[in-house]
Design a protein around this motif. Structure first.
Motif, PDB file in Angstrom:
ATOM      1  N   ALA A 271      65.510  45.848  87.981  1.00 15.45           N
ATOM      2  CA  ALA A 271      64.899  46.300  89.234  1.00 15.45           C
ATOM      3  C   ALA A 271      65.491  47.637  89.671  1.00 15.45           C
ATOM      4  N   VAL A 272      66.816  47.775  89.519  1.00 16.12           N
ATOM      5  CA  VAL A 272      67.472  49.044  89.855  1.00 16.12           C
ATOM      6  C   VAL A 272      66.950  50.161  88.958  1.00 16.12           C
ATOM      7  N   PHE A 273      66.681  49.837  87.687  1.00 13.66           N
ATOM      8  CA  PHE A 273      66.153  50.845  86.766  1.00 13.66           C
ATOM      9  C   PHE A 273      64.790  51.367  87.232  1.00 13.66           C
ATOM     10  N   PHE A 274      63.902  50.474  87.647  1.00 12.81           N
ATOM     11  CA  PHE A 274      62.587  50.918  88.106  1.00 12.81           C
ATOM     12  C   PHE A 274      62.712  51.753  89.382  1.00 12.81           C
ATOM     13  N   VAL A 275      63.632  51.367  90.241  1.00 13.56           N
ATOM     14  CA  VAL A 275      63.872  52.161  91.445  1.00 13.56           C
ATOM     15  C   VAL A 275      64.386  53.545  91.069  1.00 13.56           C
ATOM     16  N   PHE A 276      65.301  53.588  90.102  1.00  9.39           N
ATOM     17  CA  PHE A 276      65.869  54.871  89.676  1.00  9.39           C
ATOM     18  C   PHE A 276      64.786  55.789  89.121  1.00  9.39           C
ATOM     19  N   PHE A 277      63.854  55.231  88.338  1.00  8.56           N
ATOM     20  CA  PHE A 277      62.771  56.052  87.803  1.00  8.56           C
ATOM     21  C   PHE A 277      61.916  56.600  88.948  1.00  8.56           C
ATOM     22  N   GLY A 278      61.661  55.759  89.951  1.00  4.36           N
ATOM     23  CA  GLY A 278      60.898  56.228  91.099  1.00  4.36           C
ATOM     24  C   GLY A 278      61.635  57.282  91.902  1.00  4.36           C
ATOM     25  N   LEU A 279      62.970  57.177  91.940  1.00  3.64           N
ATOM     26  CA  LEU A 279      63.759  58.160  92.674  1.00  3.64           C
ATOM     27  C   LEU A 279      63.572  59.568  92.121  1.00  3.64           C
ATOM     28  N   HIS A 280      63.338  59.682  90.820  1.00  7.00           N
ATOM     29  CA  HIS A 280      63.223  60.994  90.185  1.00  7.00           C
ATOM     30  C   HIS A 280      61.776  61.463  90.075  1.00  7.00           C
ATOM     31  N   THR A 281      60.893  60.776  90.775  1.00  9.94           N
ATOM     32  CA  THR A 281      59.484  61.178  90.785  1.00  9.94           C
ATOM     33  C   THR A 281      59.079  61.522  92.210  1.00  9.94           C
ATOM     34  N   SER A 336      57.349  51.355  78.659  1.00  4.73           N
ATOM     35  CA  SER A 336      56.693  52.634  78.922  1.00  4.73           C
ATOM     36  C   SER A 336      57.542  53.479  79.863  1.00  4.73           C
ATOM     37  N   ILE A 337      58.160  52.833  80.843  1.00  2.00           N
ATOM     38  CA  ILE A 337      59.025  53.553  81.780  1.00  2.00           C
ATOM     39  C   ILE A 337      60.328  53.976  81.100  1.00  2.00           C
ATOM     40  N   VAL A 338      60.845  53.125  80.198  1.00  2.00           N
ATOM     41  CA  VAL A 338      62.055  53.500  79.457  1.00  2.00           C
ATOM     42  C   VAL A 338      61.812  54.774  78.652  1.00  2.00           C
ATOM     43  N   ILE A 339      60.686  54.820  77.952  1.00  2.00           N
ATOM     44  CA  ILE A 339      60.360  55.994  77.135  1.00  2.00           C
ATOM     45  C   ILE A 339      60.158  57.225  78.010  1.00  2.00           C
ATOM     46  N   ALA A 340      59.384  57.060  79.086  1.00  2.00           N
ATOM     47  CA  ALA A 340      59.157  58.189  79.988  1.00  2.00           C
ATOM     48  C   ALA A 340      60.449  58.634  80.657  1.00  2.00           C
ATOM     49  N   GLY A 341      61.346  57.682  80.945  1.00  2.00           N
ATOM     50  CA  GLY A 341      62.620  58.027  81.575  1.00  2.00           C
ATOM     51  C   GLY A 341      63.468  58.930  80.703  1.00  2.00           C
ATOM     52  N   LEU A 342      63.444  58.713  79.386  1.00  2.00           N
ATOM     53  CA  LEU A 342      64.181  59.597  78.486  1.00  2.00           C
ATOM     54  C   LEU A 342      63.653  61.017  78.565  1.00  2.00           C
ATOM     55  N   ALA A 343      62.316  61.133  78.642  1.00  2.00           N
ATOM     56  CA  ALA A 343      61.714  62.461  78.718  1.00  2.00           C
ATOM     57  C   ALA A 343      62.009  63.136  80.048  1.00  2.00           C
ATOM     58  N   VAL A 344      61.985  62.361  81.134  1.00  2.00           N
ATOM     59  CA  VAL A 344      62.262  62.925  82.456  1.00  2.00           C
ATOM     60  C   VAL A 344      63.693  63.446  82.523  1.00  2.00           C
ATOM     61  N   THR A 345      64.630  62.692  81.943  1.00  2.00           N
ATOM     62  CA  THR A 345      66.030  63.123  81.948  1.00  2.00           C
ATOM     63  C   THR A 345      66.218  64.422  81.179  1.00  2.00           C
ATOM     64  N   SER A 346      65.479  64.582  80.081  1.00  2.00           N
ATOM     65  CA  SER A 346      65.621  65.802  79.283  1.00  2.00           C
ATOM     66  C   SER A 346      64.893  66.989  79.897  1.00  2.00           C
ATOM     67  N   GLY A 347      63.920  66.726  80.778  1.00  2.00           N
ATOM     68  CA  GLY A 347      63.217  67.793  81.470  1.00  2.00           C
ATOM     69  C   GLY A 347      62.235  68.568  80.616  1.00  2.00           C
ATOM     70  N   ILE A 348      61.593  67.917  79.621  1.00  2.00           N
ATOM     71  CA  ILE A 348      60.688  68.668  78.744  1.00  2.00           C
ATOM     72  C   ILE A 348      59.361  69.007  79.433  1.00  2.00           C
ATOM     73  N   GLU A 349      58.874  68.130  80.304  1.00  2.00           N
ATOM     74  CA  GLU A 349      57.590  68.359  80.960  1.00  2.00           C
ATOM     75  C   GLU A 349      57.630  67.708  82.339  1.00  2.00           C
TER      76      GLU A 349
END
Length: 432
Positions: A271-281, A336-349
């Motif tokens: 649950a914290v992971f999903f919140v963290f992904f939302g925090l960076h969006t 799907s969020i795990v994969i997208a989270g890796l991309a968000v952290t790297s800042g490619i798009e």
């Protein structure tokens, strides 16, 4: 003062997640979209941005991914995985082709480049094992004939993650072909070695880890998982893959006990992971990508239904079961969020994160609905499109072949006069 603010913020997050989970439970709904919305509300551009606890939430999110993959590995034994690879690999190839290509094509059409295309392909490819398992249980379909087909596809997707995640990690790190090939070779070698050791020596590993004391079992398994995940990440293989391999290596009573002990921790940190992904969006970045996300969701929902239908047909399941299998596979979620989270952290798009968030929000809501209504809707459409029956004259209806007893009685009762036409016509009219 900083410590007090941290405790207040983190406590408020956990309390809010608990309340959202209760709401989702009463609505018989997956809590994932509510967790994502909570992250959007607490993140940058949201209603109440966090400050002091964001770093701790980031660490908790990383632990959440590790526990998600560990618990997933505990669901399968090495022999089950090998068997699924041998018997169900055609369904896995169809699944990858039908569902990864739309994501890759969408990224290329939007001009995001090949790396983003590989990432978005994974986002649209992998179904949500957690959401699908819960939906099947809620609908009472665990014992259905099509359920093993669904589970086989999910197992193959999970196995593919062990190869896919190292590739993504290498691409996002910007390493060359040589380093990327070395990373993939290490990942494949590690996966193969773990499968071999688990098949041959799984009992000994489980016996070494096993303990009658729940506290010791929890500490040993959790410590081993995080240690292996850290080593895997240091080798650029992916911490998630390392955790998944640890779960596969454990079996029997140890796996069952670990599953019971770690389930609450998994739920908390996931649950914290999903919140963290939302925090960076940023919520303001979602409306511009909402239409592409919706179109991609429609296309990949149809391709998942086609995948399940084809796989169930190959397994000899009835037409109704084929539609149920297809509808059950639509939901996307945690991976799907795990994969997208890796991309968000790297800042490619920068638009990839908002698109993935909107995409998952749509399909995690639509997924339970397609699981329930795809089969009856398909049956109704099929009946409407079926040609109407044309009335056939009685004279054109073929006579049923009489039994031996009926033929004998007919011969005994037949008069000696040669009027067979009248008798036959009368008898045929009677049957008609």
């Amino acid at each position: 003062m900083h410590s007090a603010v941290f405790l207040i913020e983190f406590g408020a997050i956990i309390l809010a997640l608990g309340l959202l989970g209760r709401i989702a439970g009463r609505l018989r709904f997956s809590p994932i979209p509510l967790y994502l919305l909570a992250g959007l509300a607490f993140g940058e551009g949201g209603l109440l941005p966090l400050g002091a606890s964001e770093e701790f939430v980031a660490i908790g999110a990383e632990i959440g991914v590790i526990l998600l993959l560990l618990m997933l590995g505990l669901e399968y034994t090495a022999s089950d995985l090998v068997t699924n690879l041998k018997t169900q690999y055609p369904a896995g190839l169809v699944d990858m082709t039908f569902n990864a290509l739309p994501g890759a094509a969408a990224a290329l059409l939007m001009g995001w480049g090949p790396v983003a295309a590989v990432v978005l392909a994974g986002v649209t490819w992998i179904s949500s094992s957690g959401v699908i398992a819960k939906v099947l249980n809620d609908l009472g379909r665990v014992g259905n004939r099509e359920t093993p087909v669904i589970l086989s596809i999910l197992v193959l997707e999970d196995l593919a993650m062990a190869v896919y995640l190292p590739i993504i990690t290498a691409l996002l790190a910007g390493v060359g072909w040589a380093a990327g090939g070395m990373t993939l070779a290490i990942a494949l070698g590690a996966a193969g070695l773990v499968l071999f050791v688990a098949v041959r020596y799984g009992r000994h590993i489980s016996r070494f880890v096993s303990s009658d004391d729940p506290e010791k079992l929890l500490l040993v398994v959790l410590g081993l998982t995080i240690l292996v995940a850290g080593i895997a990440q240091q080798l650029q293989v992916s911490a998630a893959v390392g955790a998944f391999l640890v779960g596969i290596a454990l079996s029997g009573e140890v796996a069952e006990g670990t599953h019971t002990l770690l389930s609450p921790l998994r739920d908390l940190f996931a649950a914290v992971f999903f919140v963290f992904f939302g925090l960076h969006t940023d919520p303001a970045s979602i409306p511009p990508v909402l239409l592409p996300a919706l179109l991609l969701a429609v296309v990949t929902a149809c391709t998942k239904i086609a995948t399940g239908y084809w796989a169930a047909r190959r397994a000899g399941i009835s037409v109704k079961g084929r539609w149920r299998a297809g509808g059950a596979l639509v939901a996307r979620g945690e991976f799907s969020i795990v994969i997208a989270g890796l991309a968000v952290t790297s800042g490619i798009e920068p638009r990839l994160g908002p698109l993935a968030t909107a995409y998952v929000l749509i399909l995690v809501i639509v997924g339970p609905l397609t699981a329930r209504f795809t089969e009856p809707l398909a049956q109704r459409l099929f009946k409407q499109r079926a040609p109407r029956a044309v009335p056939v004259p009685a004279s054109a209806v073929p006579e049923a072949r009489p039994s031996k007893e009926q033929a004998a009685e007919k011969l005994a009762e037949e008069p000696a006069a040669e009027e067979p036409a009248a008798v036959d016509a009368s008898d045929g009219a009677t049957r008609a």
